[in-house]
Structures are given as C-alpha cells and as structure tokens.
Design an enzyme around this catalytic site. Structure first.
Site, PDB file in Angstrom:
ATOM      1  N   ALA A  53       0.827  -1.214   0.000  1.00  0.00           N
ATOM      2  CA  ALA A  53       0.000   0.000   0.000  1.00  0.00           C
ATOM      3  C   ALA A  53       0.867   1.272   0.000  1.00  0.00           C
ATOM      4  CB  ALA A  53      -0.925  -0.038   1.218  1.00  0.00           C
ATOM      5  N   LYS A  77       4.677   8.010  17.725  1.00  0.00           N
ATOM      6  CA  LYS A  77       3.826   7.180  16.861  1.00  0.00           C
ATOM      7  C   LYS A  77       3.777   5.742  17.373  1.00  0.00           C
ATOM      8  CE  LYS A  77       2.156   6.859  12.278  1.00  0.00           C
ATOM      9  NZ  LYS A  77       2.471   6.134  11.084  1.00  0.00           N
TER      10      LYS A  77
END
Ligand code: NAD
Length: 303
Positions: free
Chosen positions: A10, A185
């Site tokens: 992706a 993150k």
C-alpha cells in the site's frame, strides 16, 4: 535520483507513484509475484480524492534489481525489514542512502546491519494507503512525512528528499527531533492498534466506553514513561490528543494490526508493543500493560 521502493504494498505504491510523477526514476521491489506482475502488465493504479490514475513504473523482485540505488525507501512491514534490506545488498554501495518511514521501533537498527549508519534516514508518515487488489492502491485524505538522519547530522540528502516529496504533493518536514516523533507514533500505535486488534473493533466503539478511554490513557502513560527512561521524553498530552482524535474522527478506521489478524497474517506487534517492552527491560523499568497486550497478540496470531 534513482530510487528503489523496497516493499511495493500500500505505502510503497503510493510513494513510488507520486515520486515518479515528481520526476524521480523509481523501481518497485517486492516478493509478491502477483503484485509485481499486475504492476508490470497493467500499470500501478492509484485512486485518490481526485479520481484514479495509472502510473507506469517497473516492478521486480530484489534479484532483478540490477542498478545501484541512490536511495532505497523501505516500506515493508517491520517484521520483514531485515530480510528485505539483506536481499538488496547487491544494489547498495557506499553512496546509497536508505530511508525508513515504517511503523515500529528499531527499523533503522535492522537496516544498519547492511548499511553505514551515516547513510540511513528514519522517520514517520501519516500518509494513508490501502491495497485494494494486486496493482491497485487507494490513498484518500492527506498526510505528511517527518524524517531526519539516523546520526542527527544534517546532510544535503535531507533537503533533496524534502523537495522531491513536496513536488510529489506530500508535506515533508526535516525534523532533528525525529526520535521523539518515532516514539510518539509507536506509543499511539501500541495503544490503539493492539487494543482494537484484540477487541476486534475500531477506535469509535473503544472511545464510546469509559473503560476503553481509561485503558488507552493508561497505556499511553506507561509508554511515555518507558520513552523517558530510554532517554527520549515525549509529550504525552500529544499522544492523548491523537488517541482522542482517532476515537472521534477515525471511528471506523480498521487499524493495520486488526487488518492483519483478520487476514491471518502476522502483525507488527513485536516492533511496537514488543519494542516498548524491550526498551523497558533495557532501562530497568516495567511496562506490564504493554507486555500483556504483546503476549495476548502473540497468542492471538498463533491461534
Ligand atoms: P503492506 O503489507 O501493504 O506492504 C508491504 C509490502 O512489503 C508487501 O507488498 C509485501 O509483499 C512486501 N514485502 C514483504 N517482505 C518483503 C521483502 N523481503 N522484500 C520486499 N518486499 C517485501 O504494508 P503497508 O501498509 O504499505 O505498510 C508498510 C509500512 O508502513 C508498515 O511499517 C506500516 O506500519 C507503515 N505505515 C502504513 C500506513 C498505511 O496507511 N498503510 C501508514 C503509515 C505507516
């Protein structure tokens, strides 16, 4: 600039397509024969907010990467980083830079097994991407990139990459405090991804329940204390805000760990919750909540 995208799933396809349109010569590398064949035969189809476009760029496995790279951008899942970079050794010389924008802690260290540390760049990205079918990817909404050199030294390559990403329509920020961004993150992903995956739900239903909100808050605090112990204090309030945002504005987003579990694939949990636990152990602090999620995920992956 001649660039290999290592891992043409992706994210690799989105970055590869956009960087090739921005003027870089891009070659996609993957181990998935169906993905490689689809891209070579029909082109890479990328759908975004302005419709679908087809990009013509070569794709192959690593053995067919014959040219030495100026830059390799690693976009495999973190559990495949070591194998992937080792498979590209023949296309790396002492001038080749390698950039990782993958999720997880430790990708740059894995790359450093094959690449000099002063040639490695690391960062994070919020660009969204989904693989629809072989050769077809979707990226709706926008996102950016923060990155810097692993050594913390400035280098002209940082400006070159920032400029190319800007031409590609991706907001890029050279951020000397990149370790904080990576930890931030990781803590967010360890909290939301693993919890949603284990509960087989999305952020909305988690955030609708007092227990879900309290659990997420405690996981963020534990993660932040491990980051501090490991010498990289982060702004925990920022992670709480990210979690709240995902519970309200990305209510139905299916986190990648849940997508992986549902598809019967291994997840990135070893490099996310697992990495937090390893850092906690290395600095003699505890991370019992992340350790519980990590072990539950490993059992769940194995069922
Ligand atoms: P993906 O699974 O769609 O793509 C990974 C690709 O790597 C696959 O095509 C796979 O075949 C390939 N691969 C596996 N082993 C390989 C090897 N040894 N050599 C070459 N290729 C190999 O994953 P993705 O969603 O593109 O995510 C990539 C990274 O980016 C992950 O770390 C993810 O957490 C991170 N990320 C993803 C998103 C997103 O929206 N998808 C956003 C931010 C960060």
């Amino acid at each position: 600039m001649f660039v290999y995208i290592l891992g043409a799933g992706a994210m690799g396809c989105v970055f590869g397509a956009k960087l090739s349109a921005a003027g870089w010569r891009v070659h996609l590398i993957d181990v998935n024969a169906k993905q490689i064949a689809a891209i070579n035969e029909a082109g890479l189809k990328l759908s975004g907010d302005n419709g679908e476009k087809t990009y013509r760029l070569p794709a192959s496995n690593a053995a067919d990467a014959k040219e030495t790279a100026d830059l390799i951008i690693v976009f495999t899942k973190s559990l495949h980083t070591s194998d992937a970079i080792a498979s590209m050794k023949h296309a790396i010389d002492d001038k080749t830079y390698v950039l990782t924008l993958q999720n997880g802690l430790g990708n740059a260290e894995k790359i450093a097994a094959c690449v000099a540390r002063d040639r490695i760049l690391e960062g994070v990205t919020t660009v969204p991407a989904d693989l629809v079918s072989p050769g077809v990817v979707a990226s709706h909404g926008s996102g950016g990139v923060q990155f810097f050199t692993l050594t913390g030294e400035t280098a002209p390559i940082v400006e070159e990459i920032s400029a190319a990403l800007a031409r590609a329509g991706i907001d890029a920020k050279a951020d000397p405090a990149i370790r904080e961004a990576i930890w931030t993150k990781v803590i967010f992903n360890a909290t939301m991804n693993a919890t949603c995956a284990l509960l087989d739900t999305t952020p909305g239903p988690l955030g609708d329940r007092e227990d879900g909100v309290a659990l997420a808050a405690a996981l963020i605090e534990e993660g932040a204390s491990v980051a501090s112990a490991s010498g990289c204090p982060i702004d925990a309030a920022g992670v709480h805000a990210m979690a709240k945002m995902s519970m309200t504005q990305h209510r139905n987003h299916i986190p990648s760990m849940l997508q992986d579990l549902r598809a019967g694939r291994r997840t990135e949990v070893d490099d996310i919750n697992g990495a937090i636990v390893r850092q906690a152990r290395a600095h003699s602090v505890g991370a019992p909540m992340h350790e519980t999620l990590w072990r539950l995920m490993r059992v769940r992956e194995d069922l």
